[in-house]
Scaffold this motif. Structure first.
Motif, PDB file in Angstrom:
ATOM      1  N   GLN A   1       0.703  -1.326   0.181  1.00 32.72           N
ATOM      2  CA  GLN A   1      -0.137   0.026   0.021  1.00 32.72           C
ATOM      3  C   GLN A   1       0.932   1.277  -0.062  1.00 32.72           C
ATOM      4  O   GLN A   1       2.053   1.072   0.424  1.00 32.72           O
ATOM      5  N   GLY A   2       0.299   2.440  -0.295  1.00 35.48           N
ATOM      6  CA  GLY A   2       1.126   3.727  -0.014  1.00 35.48           C
ATOM      7  C   GLY A   2      -0.066   4.752  -0.330  1.00 35.48           C
ATOM      8  O   GLY A   2      -1.130   4.539  -0.580  1.00 35.48           O
ATOM      9  N   ALA A   3       0.313   5.953   0.010  1.00 33.24           N
ATOM     10  CA  ALA A   3      -0.406   7.325   0.015  1.00 33.24           C
ATOM     11  C   ALA A   3      -0.913   7.765  -1.473  1.00 33.24           C
ATOM     12  O   ALA A   3      -1.868   8.334  -1.644  1.00 33.24           O
ATOM     13  N   THR A   4       0.202   7.333  -2.498  1.00 26.82           N
ATOM     14  CA  THR A   4      -0.151   7.652  -3.660  1.00 26.82           C
ATOM     15  C   THR A   4      -0.199   6.382  -4.697  1.00 26.82           C
ATOM     16  O   THR A   4       0.332   5.323  -4.219  1.00 26.82           O
ATOM     17  N   VAL A   5      -0.440   6.513  -5.785  1.00 27.20           N
ATOM     18  CA  VAL A   5      -0.271   5.485  -6.877  1.00 27.20           C
ATOM     19  C   VAL A   5       0.968   4.993  -6.980  1.00 27.20           C
ATOM     20  O   VAL A   5       1.176   3.869  -6.754  1.00 27.20           O
ATOM     21  N   SER A   6       2.034   6.041  -7.118  1.00 27.67           N
ATOM     22  CA  SER A   6       3.315   5.880  -7.383  1.00 27.67           C
ATOM     23  C   SER A   6       3.884   5.185  -5.943  1.00 27.67           C
ATOM     24  O   SER A   6       4.616   4.120  -6.219  1.00 27.67           O
ATOM     25  N   GLU A   7       3.632   5.575  -4.919  1.00 31.20           N
ATOM     26  CA  GLU A   7       4.127   4.943  -3.612  1.00 31.20           C
ATOM     27  C   GLU A   7       3.660   3.634  -3.457  1.00 31.20           C
ATOM     28  O   GLU A   7       4.472   2.583  -3.163  1.00 31.20           O
ATOM     29  N   ALA A   8       2.372   3.363  -3.860  1.00 29.69           N
ATOM     30  CA  ALA A   8       2.028   2.002  -3.563  1.00 29.69           C
ATOM     31  C   ALA A   8       2.436   0.990  -4.618  1.00 29.69           C
ATOM     32  O   ALA A   8       2.939  -0.140  -4.227  1.00 29.69           O
ATOM     33  N   ARG A   9       2.781   1.447  -5.709  1.00 29.03           N
ATOM     34  CA  ARG A   9       3.518   0.536  -6.715  1.00 29.03           C
ATOM     35  C   ARG A   9       4.844   0.378  -6.248  1.00 29.03           C
ATOM     36  O   ARG A   9       5.527  -0.958  -6.627  1.00 29.03           O
ATOM     37  N   GLY A  10       5.840   1.618  -5.950  1.00 27.07           N
ATOM     38  CA  GLY A  10       7.054   1.237  -5.466  1.00 27.07           C
ATOM     39  C   GLY A  10       7.220   0.241  -4.320  1.00 27.07           C
ATOM     40  O   GLY A  10       8.070  -0.539  -4.155  1.00 27.07           O
ATOM     41  N   ASN A  11       6.043   0.438  -3.348  1.00 20.08           N
ATOM     42  CA  ASN A  11       6.101  -0.495  -2.181  1.00 20.08           C
ATOM     43  C   ASN A  11       6.033  -2.016  -2.749  1.00 20.08           C
ATOM     44  O   ASN A  11       6.340  -2.798  -2.102  1.00 20.08           O
ATOM     45  N   LEU A  12       4.985  -1.878  -3.838  1.00 19.39           N
ATOM     46  CA  LEU A  12       4.814  -3.205  -4.015  1.00 19.39           C
ATOM     47  C   LEU A  12       6.095  -4.192  -4.967  1.00 19.39           C
ATOM     48  O   LEU A  12       6.295  -5.314  -4.428  1.00 19.39           O
ATOM     49  N   VAL A  13       6.765  -3.226  -5.607  1.00 19.95           N
ATOM     50  CA  VAL A  13       7.824  -3.815  -6.189  1.00 19.95           C
ATOM     51  C   VAL A  13       8.802  -4.204  -4.853  1.00 19.95           C
ATOM     52  O   VAL A  13       9.654  -5.294  -5.100  1.00 19.95           O
ATOM     53  N   GLU A  14       9.026  -3.637  -3.930  1.00 15.41           N
ATOM     54  CA  GLU A  14       9.747  -3.702  -2.813  1.00 15.41           C
ATOM     55  C   GLU A  14       9.476  -5.250  -2.203  1.00 15.41           C
ATOM     56  O   GLU A  14      10.298  -5.993  -2.058  1.00 15.41           O
ATOM     57  N   ALA A  15       8.105  -5.227  -1.999  1.00 16.61           N
ATOM     58  CA  ALA A  15       7.553  -6.450  -1.460  1.00 16.61           C
ATOM     59  C   ALA A  15       7.887  -7.557  -2.253  1.00 16.61           C
ATOM     60  O   ALA A  15       8.099  -8.815  -1.635  1.00 16.61           O
ATOM     61  N   LEU A  16       7.484  -7.445  -3.513  1.00 19.54           N
ATOM     62  CA  LEU A  16       8.022  -8.469  -4.361  1.00 19.54           C
ATOM     63  C   LEU A  16       9.458  -8.903  -4.410  1.00 19.54           C
ATOM     64  O   LEU A  16       9.692 -10.035  -4.535  1.00 19.54           O
ATOM     65  N   THR A  17      10.128  -7.872  -4.479  1.00 17.19           N
ATOM     66  CA  THR A  17      11.624  -8.065  -4.555  1.00 17.19           C
ATOM     67  C   THR A  17      12.046  -8.945  -3.193  1.00 17.19           C
ATOM     68  O   THR A  17      12.818  -9.944  -3.179  1.00 17.19           O
ATOM     69  N   LEU A  18      11.396  -8.702  -2.045  1.00 10.32           N
ATOM     70  CA  LEU A  18      11.667  -9.383  -0.708  1.00 10.32           C
ATOM     71  C   LEU A  18      11.094 -10.796  -0.836  1.00 10.32           C
ATOM     72  O   LEU A  18      11.633 -11.752  -0.330  1.00 10.32           O
ATOM     73  N   PHE A  19      10.048 -10.952  -1.453  1.00 10.39           N
ATOM     74  CA  PHE A  19       9.196 -12.301  -1.519  1.00 10.39           C
ATOM     75  C   PHE A  19      10.122 -13.264  -2.360  1.00 10.39           C
ATOM     76  O   PHE A  19      10.492 -14.410  -1.811  1.00 10.39           O
ATOM     77  N   PHE A  20      10.597 -12.753  -3.524  1.00  6.92           N
ATOM     78  CA  PHE A  20      11.396 -13.618  -4.428  1.00  6.92           C
ATOM     79  C   PHE A  20      12.923 -13.738  -3.447  1.00  6.92           C
ATOM     80  O   PHE A  20      13.617 -14.810  -4.020  1.00  6.92           O
TER      81      PHE A  20
END
Length: 73
Positions: free
Chosen positions: A28-47
């Motif tokens: 999640q994030g406060a903006t679309v861009s932040e949510a997208r960036g946080n998802l990239v980070e979460a996916l990187t950590l997952f993999f």
């Protein structure tokens, strides 16, 4: 190695939720861009941290995103 994945971003309350259906990871994030960036980070950590068996179990190779029309009212 890079993998192209799907990101679905929805407004929720006063922020945004980003979801990757291929591996069922959400951020999640406060903006679309932040949510997208946080998802990239979460996916990187997952993999980085998931075992090969976990990745194989959760990874869907094909996800289809489309719009449908439904009668309401």
């Amino acid at each position: 190695m890079h993998r192209r994945l799907t990101a679905i971003v929805e407004c929720e309350g006063d922020g945004y939720v980003a979801f990757c259906p291929e591996v069922d990871v959400v951020s999640q994030g406060a903006t679309v861009s932040e949510a997208r960036g946080n998802l990239v980070e979460a996916l990187t950590l997952f993999f980085e941290s998931a075992s090969a068996c976990e990745v194989e179990r959760r990874l869907y190779e094909e996800v289809y995103v489309t719009q449908i029309e439904v009668a309401v009212g």
